[in-house]
Design a protein around this motif. Structure first.
Motif, PDB file in Angstrom:
ATOM      1  N   ASP A 286      29.328  28.492  41.358  1.00 33.24           N
ATOM      2  CA  ASP A 286      29.576  29.771  42.009  1.00 33.24           C
ATOM      3  C   ASP A 286      30.217  30.745  41.027  1.00 33.24           C
ATOM      4  O   ASP A 286      31.095  30.382  40.251  1.00 33.24           O
ATOM      5  CB  ASP A 286      30.495  29.564  43.214  1.00 33.24           C
ATOM      6  CG  ASP A 286      30.962  30.876  43.822  1.00 33.24           C
ATOM      7  OD1 ASP A 286      30.114  31.767  43.996  1.00 33.24           O
ATOM      8  OD2 ASP A 286      32.169  30.994  44.086  1.00 33.24           O
ATOM      9  N   HIS A 287      29.782  32.005  41.053  1.00 34.16           N
ATOM     10  CA  HIS A 287      30.290  33.015  40.125  1.00 34.16           C
ATOM     11  C   HIS A 287      31.198  34.043  40.794  1.00 34.16           C
ATOM     12  O   HIS A 287      31.808  34.856  40.090  1.00 34.16           O
ATOM     13  CB  HIS A 287      29.116  33.730  39.443  1.00 34.16           C
ATOM     14  CG  HIS A 287      28.366  32.863  38.500  1.00 34.16           C
ATOM     15  ND1 HIS A 287      28.573  32.871  37.140  1.00 34.16           N
ATOM     16  CD2 HIS A 287      27.410  31.921  38.725  1.00 34.16           C
ATOM     17  CE1 HIS A 287      27.765  31.995  36.554  1.00 34.16           C
ATOM     18  NE2 HIS A 287      27.058  31.411  37.499  1.00 34.16           N
ATOM     19  N   GLY A 288      31.288  34.048  42.104  1.00 36.03           N
ATOM     20  CA  GLY A 288      32.171  34.977  42.786  1.00 36.03           C
ATOM     21  C   GLY A 288      31.673  36.410  42.739  1.00 36.03           C
ATOM     22  O   GLY A 288      30.521  36.699  42.397  1.00 36.03           O
ATOM     23  N   ALA A 289      32.576  37.340  43.066  1.00 39.22           N
ATOM     24  CA  ALA A 289      32.199  38.751  43.116  1.00 39.22           C
ATOM     25  C   ALA A 289      32.392  39.462  41.786  1.00 39.22           C
ATOM     26  O   ALA A 289      31.670  40.401  41.464  1.00 39.22           O
ATOM     27  CB  ALA A 289      33.012  39.463  44.204  1.00 39.22           C
ATOM     28  N   HIS A 290      33.355  39.016  40.991  1.00 40.97           N
ATOM     29  CA  HIS A 290      33.725  39.738  39.772  1.00 40.97           C
ATOM     30  C   HIS A 290      32.999  39.201  38.538  1.00 40.97           C
ATOM     31  O   HIS A 290      32.700  38.008  38.443  1.00 40.97           O
ATOM     32  CB  HIS A 290      35.227  39.637  39.522  1.00 40.97           C
ATOM     33  CG  HIS A 290      36.045  40.447  40.466  1.00 40.97           C
ATOM     34  ND1 HIS A 290      37.253  41.017  40.121  1.00 40.97           N
ATOM     35  CD2 HIS A 290      35.839  40.807  41.756  1.00 40.97           C
ATOM     36  CE1 HIS A 290      37.753  41.664  41.152  1.00 40.97           C
ATOM     37  NE2 HIS A 290      36.913  41.545  42.163  1.00 40.97           N
ATOM     38  N   GLY A 291      32.779  40.119  37.592  1.00 43.41           N
ATOM     39  CA  GLY A 291      32.270  39.738  36.290  1.00 43.41           C
ATOM     40  C   GLY A 291      33.412  39.497  35.311  1.00 43.41           C
ATOM     41  O   GLY A 291      34.544  39.211  35.702  1.00 43.41           O
ATOM     42  N   VAL A 292      33.116  39.682  34.023  1.00 40.45           N
ATOM     43  CA  VAL A 292      34.083  39.348  32.965  1.00 40.45           C
ATOM     44  C   VAL A 292      34.888  40.566  32.509  1.00 40.45           C
ATOM     45  O   VAL A 292      35.625  40.482  31.533  1.00 40.45           O
ATOM     46  CB  VAL A 292      33.366  38.721  31.751  1.00 40.45           C
ATOM     47  CG1 VAL A 292      32.688  37.427  32.144  1.00 40.45           C
ATOM     48  CG2 VAL A 292      32.351  39.698  31.148  1.00 40.45           C
ATOM     49  N   PHE A 293      34.781  41.680  33.239  1.00 36.49           N
ATOM     50  CA  PHE A 293      35.421  42.916  32.786  1.00 36.49           C
ATOM     51  C   PHE A 293      36.605  43.322  33.672  1.00 36.49           C
ATOM     52  O   PHE A 293      36.871  44.508  33.878  1.00 36.49           O
ATOM     53  CB  PHE A 293      34.389  44.046  32.728  1.00 36.49           C
ATOM     54  CG  PHE A 293      33.220  43.731  31.849  1.00 36.49           C
ATOM     55  CD1 PHE A 293      33.342  43.776  30.471  1.00 36.49           C
ATOM     56  CD2 PHE A 293      32.001  43.351  32.385  1.00 36.49           C
ATOM     57  CE1 PHE A 293      32.275  43.472  29.637  1.00 36.49           C
ATOM     58  CE2 PHE A 293      30.917  43.041  31.566  1.00 36.49           C
ATOM     59  CZ  PHE A 293      31.068  43.102  30.192  1.00 36.49           C
ATOM     60  N   ASP A 294      37.328  42.350  34.180  1.00 39.41           N
ATOM     61  CA  ASP A 294      38.460  42.645  35.063  1.00 39.41           C
ATOM     62  C   ASP A 294      39.512  43.526  34.396  1.00 39.41           C
ATOM     63  O   ASP A 294      40.115  44.385  35.049  1.00 39.41           O
ATOM     64  CB  ASP A 294      39.120  41.348  35.532  1.00 39.41           C
ATOM     65  CG  ASP A 294      38.432  40.753  36.754  1.00 39.41           C
ATOM     66  OD1 ASP A 294      37.764  41.509  37.479  1.00 39.41           O
ATOM     67  OD2 ASP A 294      38.547  39.539  36.970  1.00 39.41           O
ATOM     68  N   GLU A 295      39.758  43.314  33.120  1.00 45.97           N
ATOM     69  CA  GLU A 295      40.815  44.069  32.447  1.00 45.97           C
ATOM     70  C   GLU A 295      40.487  45.551  32.337  1.00 45.97           C
ATOM     71  O   GLU A 295      41.382  46.394  32.315  1.00 45.97           O
ATOM     72  CB  GLU A 295      41.080  43.483  31.059  1.00 45.97           C
ATOM     73  CG  GLU A 295      41.723  42.096  31.100  1.00 45.97           C
ATOM     74  CD  GLU A 295      42.086  41.603  29.713  1.00 45.97           C
ATOM     75  OE1 GLU A 295      41.888  42.371  28.742  1.00 45.97           O
ATOM     76  OE2 GLU A 295      42.558  40.458  29.599  1.00 45.97           O
TER      77      GLU A 295
END
Length: 336
Positions: A286-295
């Motif tokens: 599962d990858h969830g809602a967010h990508g890798v650009f949270d910051e």
């Protein structure tokens, strides 16, 4: 009585975040996607938040699969109130590096998937003369950028097809509504699983917003569907107006900046892409809602908030104008 909502592309990104919002309302939520792991995780979230989930593994490019999913929703929950088309796929590459089969696949999912979903929804809504369809669009549906020709083409097509449908519904005097929520750059997992031929990791063109910002826009559009479309985020508004006012200038600007602005300093993704097969087929994928650009991503948008509360925005604008006028009069009265 709880709403019954259908969301395609519900296993990740904007679709996943939208499902959470409806769950908090206690809605019945049919979650559609190709990847079972993502759907099962989304269903657990919906249930934990107070909603009633039903999952259907389906490819939106296949009209028969969507029809079967809609039948399952009706048998479980009853009539469908809201249908949200959100599923898509893409390829990041110059046009001449995209194979014909890849282009076909993007078009089948990212455009015809919306057509299929809309047809399936209308089959149920028109006889009841009730229901709302929300197309999750993009600023790129009005202003194309380099390296995403297939995706931009699909989003442009959604705008044209939806406008035609809207006029047909108006001609009938139908109480079925269709609207589009035009999105900005959003921090979703797609940038880590999209098929890419770029030398570096693809990214949304900054500024980037979190999927929850997009989801709030989708739900608001569904609640207030009489408007033709909603622009989510100030960058969406700016992009669309810049294209209307100075398209040739924007062409040259994007030709100069559009390649670098869609890539990060990271190495390109090494895993499989989700173009033809889902990447969340197996347990624990599962990858969830967010990508890798949270910051980098913004969790709120002033423009989007104001668009949801136009009366408050108008009142605030009036107060601001009044304050400026008062200050001006005070200043010039003192001078005189």
């Amino acid at each position: 009585m709880p709403q019954t909502v259908v969301i395609t592309g519900a296993s990740a990104g904007i679709g996943r975040a939208t499902a959470r919002l409806y769950a908090r309302r206690g809605a019945n939520v049919l979650l559609i996607a190709r990847g079972r792991a993502g759907l099962e995780a989304a269903a657990k979230e919906v249930e934990s938040l107070g909603g009633h989930p039903l999952i259907q593994v389906a490819d939106t490019a296949d009209a028969a699969q969507l029809e079967a999913a809609a039948q399952a929703a009706e048998q479980t929950f009853g009539p469908i109130d809201v249908w949200i088309n959100c599923a898509f796929t893409s390829v990041f590459a110059p046009f001449d590096e995209i194979a014909a089969a890849e282009y076909d696949r993007v078009t089948q999912v990212s455009y015809l998937g919306f057509v299929n979903g809309t047809r399936t929804a209308l089959k149920r809504m028109l006889p009841r003369d009730a229901g709302t369809i929300v197309q999750v669009g993009s600023a790129l549906g009005e202003r194309s950028i380099p390296l995403q020709s297939a995706y931009c083409g699909a989003k442009h097509a959604i705008n044209g097809f939806t406008s035609s449908l809207r006029t047909e519904l108006l001609h009938r005097g139908s109480n079925v509504h269709v609207t589009i929520a035009q999105m900005p750059a959003v921090n979703t997992p797609q940038f880590s699983w999209v098929r890419s031929r770029l030398p570096q990791h693809p990214q949304p063109v900054p500024p980037i917003y979190q999927p929850e910002v997009a989801a709030r826009g989708v739900v608001h559009a569904a609640d207030h569907p009489r408007r033709k479309q909603y622009y989510i985020g100030a960058t969406t508004v700016a992009t669309i107006w810049a294209n209307r006012l100075a398209p040739a200038l924007l062409d040259r600007y994007l030709a100069r900046t559009g390649f670098d602005s869609q890539q990060t300093d990271l190495w390109p993704p090494t895993g499989a892409s989700n173009l033809f097969e889902p990447v969340d087929r197996t347990k624990d994928s599962d990858h969830g809602a967010h990508g890798v650009f949270d910051e980098q991503a913004h969790s709120s948008s002033l423009e989007a908030a104001l668009s949801r509360h136009p009366a408050a925005a108008a009142a605030g604008l009036a107060l601001g104008i009044a304050a400026l006028a008062t200050a001006w009069l005070h200043r010039h009265t003192r001078v005189s």
